[in-house]
Design a protein around this motif. Structure first.
Motif, PDB file in Angstrom:
ATOM      1  N   PRO A 131       0.827  -1.204   0.000  1.00  8.02           N
ATOM      2  CA  PRO A 131       0.000   0.000   0.000  1.00  8.02           C
ATOM      3  C   PRO A 131       0.864   1.259   0.000  1.00  8.02           C
ATOM      4  CG  PRO A 131      -0.812  -1.565   1.617  1.00  8.02           C
ATOM      5  CD  PRO A 131       0.508  -2.088   1.136  1.00  8.02           C
ATOM      6  N   MET A 132       0.399   2.277  -0.678  1.00  5.40           N
ATOM      7  CA  MET A 132       1.155   3.523  -0.812  1.00  5.40           C
ATOM      8  C   MET A 132       1.589   4.063   0.548  1.00  5.40           C
ATOM      9  SD  MET A 132      -0.087   6.944  -2.821  1.00  5.40           S
ATOM     10  CE  MET A 132       0.980   8.362  -3.000  1.00  5.40           C
ATOM     11  N   LYS A 133       0.726   3.941   1.530  1.00  9.42           N
ATOM     12  CA  LYS A 133       1.050   4.426   2.872  1.00  9.42           C
ATOM     13  C   LYS A 133       2.282   3.713   3.426  1.00  9.42           C
ATOM     14  CE  LYS A 133      -1.055   4.934   7.437  1.00  9.42           C
ATOM     15  NZ  LYS A 133      -2.277   4.669   8.234  1.00  9.42           N
TER      16      LYS A 133
ATOM     17  N   GLY B 298     -11.012   3.330 -12.381  1.00 10.67           N
ATOM     18  CA  GLY B 298     -10.611   3.290 -10.979  1.00 10.67           C
ATOM     19  C   GLY B 298     -10.433   4.672 -10.380  1.00 10.67           C
ATOM     20  N   ILE B 299     -10.407   4.722  -9.061  1.00  4.14           N
ATOM     21  CA  ILE B 299     -10.110   5.952  -8.326  1.00  4.14           C
ATOM     22  C   ILE B 299      -8.624   5.925  -7.987  1.00  4.14           C
ATOM     23  CG2 ILE B 299     -10.541   7.260  -6.208  1.00  4.14           C
ATOM     24  CD1 ILE B 299     -13.339   5.977  -6.134  1.00  4.14           C
ATOM     25  N   HIS B 300      -7.889   6.910  -8.459  1.00  2.00           N
ATOM     26  CA  HIS B 300      -6.438   6.904  -8.291  1.00  2.00           C
ATOM     27  C   HIS B 300      -5.969   8.113  -7.479  1.00  2.00           C
ATOM     28  CE1 HIS B 300      -2.334   5.839  -9.314  1.00  2.00           C
ATOM     29  NE2 HIS B 300      -2.111   7.126  -9.568  1.00  2.00           N
ATOM     30  N   PRO B 301      -5.015   7.939  -6.587  1.00  2.00           N
ATOM     31  CA  PRO B 301      -4.440   6.662  -6.166  1.00  2.00           C
ATOM     32  C   PRO B 301      -5.243   6.062  -5.000  1.00  2.00           C
ATOM     33  CG  PRO B 301      -3.168   8.460  -5.237  1.00  2.00           C
ATOM     34  CD  PRO B 301      -4.286   9.093  -6.036  1.00  2.00           C
ATOM     35  N   SER B 302      -5.631   4.832  -5.139  1.00  2.00           N
ATOM     36  CA  SER B 302      -6.347   4.136  -4.066  1.00  2.00           C
ATOM     37  C   SER B 302      -6.054   2.652  -4.180  1.00  2.00           C
ATOM     38  CB  SER B 302      -7.864   4.379  -4.179  1.00  2.00           C
ATOM     39  OG  SER B 302      -8.396   3.662  -5.276  1.00  2.00           O
ATOM     40  N   ALA B 303      -6.245   1.939  -3.082  1.00  2.36           N
ATOM     41  CA  ALA B 303      -6.126   0.485  -3.128  1.00  2.36           C
ATOM     42  C   ALA B 303      -7.289  -0.107  -3.902  1.00  2.36           C
ATOM     43  CB  ALA B 303      -6.081  -0.084  -1.705  1.00  2.36           C
ATOM     44  N   ALA B 304      -8.472   0.505  -3.768  1.00  2.00           N
ATOM     45  CA  ALA B 304      -9.684  -0.045  -4.372  1.00  2.00           C
ATOM     46  C   ALA B 304      -9.579  -0.182  -5.882  1.00  2.00           C
ATOM     47  CB  ALA B 304     -10.880   0.827  -4.002  1.00  2.00           C
ATOM     48  N   GLU B 305      -8.794   0.678  -6.526  1.00  2.00           N
ATOM     49  CA  GLU B 305      -8.720   0.633  -7.984  1.00  2.00           C
ATOM     50  C   GLU B 305      -8.112  -0.678  -8.488  1.00  2.00           C
ATOM     51  OE1 GLU B 305      -5.999   3.341  -9.960  1.00  2.00           O
ATOM     52  OE2 GLU B 305      -4.825   3.541  -8.124  1.00  2.00           O
ATOM     53  N   GLU B 306      -7.391  -1.395  -7.619  1.00  2.00           N
ATOM     54  CA  GLU B 306      -6.808  -2.671  -8.038  1.00  2.00           C
ATOM     55  C   GLU B 306      -7.874  -3.669  -8.479  1.00  2.00           C
ATOM     56  OE1 GLU B 306      -3.564  -3.958  -8.311  1.00  2.00           O
ATOM     57  OE2 GLU B 306      -2.990  -1.840  -8.205  1.00  2.00           O
ATOM     58  N   PHE B 307      -9.085  -3.542  -7.903  1.00  2.00           N
ATOM     59  CA  PHE B 307     -10.153  -4.467  -8.272  1.00  2.00           C
ATOM     60  C   PHE B 307     -10.597  -4.291  -9.724  1.00  2.00           C
ATOM     61  CE2 PHE B 307     -11.181  -5.389  -3.707  1.00  2.00           C
ATOM     62  CZ  PHE B 307     -11.136  -6.779  -3.823  1.00  2.00           C
TER      63      PHE B 307
END
Length: 496
Positions: free
Chosen positions: A408-410, A468-477
């Motif tokens: 994760p980016m964090k 996707g929503i960038h940057p987010s983890a959810a966009e991986e889906f």
């Protein structure tokens, strides 16, 4: 079945003119399901009463409280403790984001415990007001069924009053169980674990399900030494095996001591705490031993069998049909007491369907497909639909597995070495996404939206075509393009 229920309803209307009841509906148990069913039934015009045991954070055969397990000694207080435990690692990570923190950071267990108690007391009062505002009559005391249309209420002073009702709904939930080993009285259940006066610096947890994993994360996140003992090779039996391995790895990386294929054999009180013996000859000393070994339907004191209500002899669960009706036409049951799918939102769904069926004129059966759920470990795991194993078992053809494992980016800034893992299970022939899972920060929040997609029958192509929503983890889906593996279902293999 729907036609039969309509016929029953017509007969009920004919009998109504001959028999006058105190209430149209009497609900035993004011947990999430019971409150939902009584409130919605009242909105349809029914005269409704509900009874519940006196409030206490720790349940017993004579103590409970409006709001039930989830609100008082389950989901809500547990999530509060999860939040509290999460701040430890968050504070560690914050330093690499520029926050200058004092070296000594203290954790005040008693303060968090009081905040938790204040919240469940507030919610208990809120649920009572919700019932009152809906016109539902609340009785405090123990309810038991004494006839197809009669409930006996045992009040706080021991006096007994009987009420008649056209329909009786059992919604008494479930209670935590203990295993039978020497010294079992030294252990606690999740009830007590949420209300411990002193923070346990050393904890042994027996169990590999939701509760075990969550308390391991909570206590370890607050600084305790935690040993998690479970019977299988991995925790969370019944979940996707690949995701179970991820959870196990995360627990170990955060400092939880895992003991797979391990049972406890004896607990002994010593001057230094509780000596815990395992079937591998290990001895562990703990301040607290938690039995997270499952829950049983709360039916023992309801007098159901004497009235003729069928109860599962092994589990104690009330047997019901697709519409939550028992073999006695006037008696119904919802929630954990039926041991179908024991989740609070499911009990709410069952309560809603009951009200529609009995008082709303719409025969409505609960739908257990595509129900999302989460294990609130740190980080959490959340899933919806089929695991890879279950998809293979049910499939007549090939299954496509898509996975994404990333930092994760964090974590790239904080330096925490903990991967997020996502997974999609796709039917190769129809392109439908039949299962999704995620272990990582915010997994439950993300999976709720994925559940809507699966319920609508979304295909992998539709996932791929979603921006996707960038940057987010959810966009991986919506960016998993490459198949990780293609496997053939068990049914297809059998048919070869």
């Amino acid at each position: 079945m729907a036609r039969k229920m309509l016929i029953d309803g017509e007969l009920d209307k004919a009998n109504e003119q001959e028999i006058q009841y105190d209430y149209d509906l009497f609900v035993i148990g004011a947990g999430s399901g019971g409150v939902r069913a009584s409130r919605f039934s009242a909105q349809y015009g029914a005269k409704v009463a509900i009874c519940e045991l006196p409030f206490h954070p720790i349940s017993s055969e004579v103590l409970g409280g409006v709001g039930g397990t989830c609100v008082i000694r389950g989901c809500v207080p547990k999530k509060i403790l999860v939040y509290g435990a999460s701040y430890g690692s968050e504070l560690e990570d914050a330093r690499n984001f520029g926050w200058e923190l004092n070296e000594n950071i203290d954790f005040n267990w008693k303060k968090l415990l009081q905040k938790k108690t204040d919240e469940i007391v507030r919610l208990n009062g809120l649920y009572k007001r919700t019932l009152s505002n809906a016109g539902v009559k609340l009785f405090e005391g123990e309810g038991r069924v004494v006839g197809p249309n009669e409930v006996e209420l045992i009040q706080l002073d021991g006096t007994k009053i009987s009420y008649t009702a056209k329909h009786i709904l059992i919604a008494t939930g479930s209670r935590a169980q203990r295993i039978n080993i020497p010294g079992q009285e030294l252990a606690i259940t999740s009830d007590e674990a949420l209300s411990l006066e002193e923070f346990p610096k050393r904890a042994v947890i027996l169990g590999g399900g939701y509760i075990a994993v969550e308390f391991a994360s909570i206590w370890r996140g607050m600084g305790a030494t935690v040993h998690l003992c479970f019977r299988k090779e991995l925790p969370l039996r019944g979940f996707d095996d690949e995701m179970r391995a991820v959870v196990a790895r995360n627990l170990e990386n955060r400092g939880v001591n895992l003991h797979p294929r391990t049972n406890l054999t004896e607990l002994v009180k010593t001057e230094d705490g509780i000596k815990v013996r395992t079937d591998h000859g290990e001895e562990i000393t703990a301040d607290v031993v938690l039995f997270a070994t499952g829950r049983a339907p709360n039916t023992k004191r309801l007098n159901l069998e004497s009235v003729g209500v069928e109860v599962d002899r092994r589990t104690g669960a009330v047997k019901v049909d697709d519409y939550s009706r028992t073999n006695i036409p006037s008696i119904w049951a919802i929630g954990d007491v039926t041991d179908r799918l024991n989740l609070t939102p499911v009990a709410l769904m069952e309560g809603t369907c009951f009200a529609k069926t009995v008082f709303g004129g719409q025969a409505t059966a609960p739908d257990y497909n595509h129900i999302p759920y989460a294990v609130f470990g740190i980080p959490p795991l959340s899933v919806v639909g089929l695991s890879e194993e279950l998809a293979l078992e049910k499939s007549n053809g090939d299954i496509l597995i898509y996975t994404s494992t990333f930092n994760p980016m964090k974590n790239t800034i904080s330096g925490r070495q903990e991967k997020t893992v996502m997974k999609l299970v796709v039917d190769a022939e129809t392109d439908k996404v039949v299962g999704a899972s995620m272990c990582g920060p915010d997994a439950p929040e993300i999976m709720q939206g994925i559940a809507v997609a699966l319920r609508c029958g979304a295909t992998k192509t539709q996932f791929d075509n979603t921006v996707g929503i960038h940057p987010s983890a959810a966009e991986e889906f919506v960016t998993m393009r490459s198949v990780t593996r293609r496997v053939t279902g068990h049914k297809a293999k059998t048919n070869l």
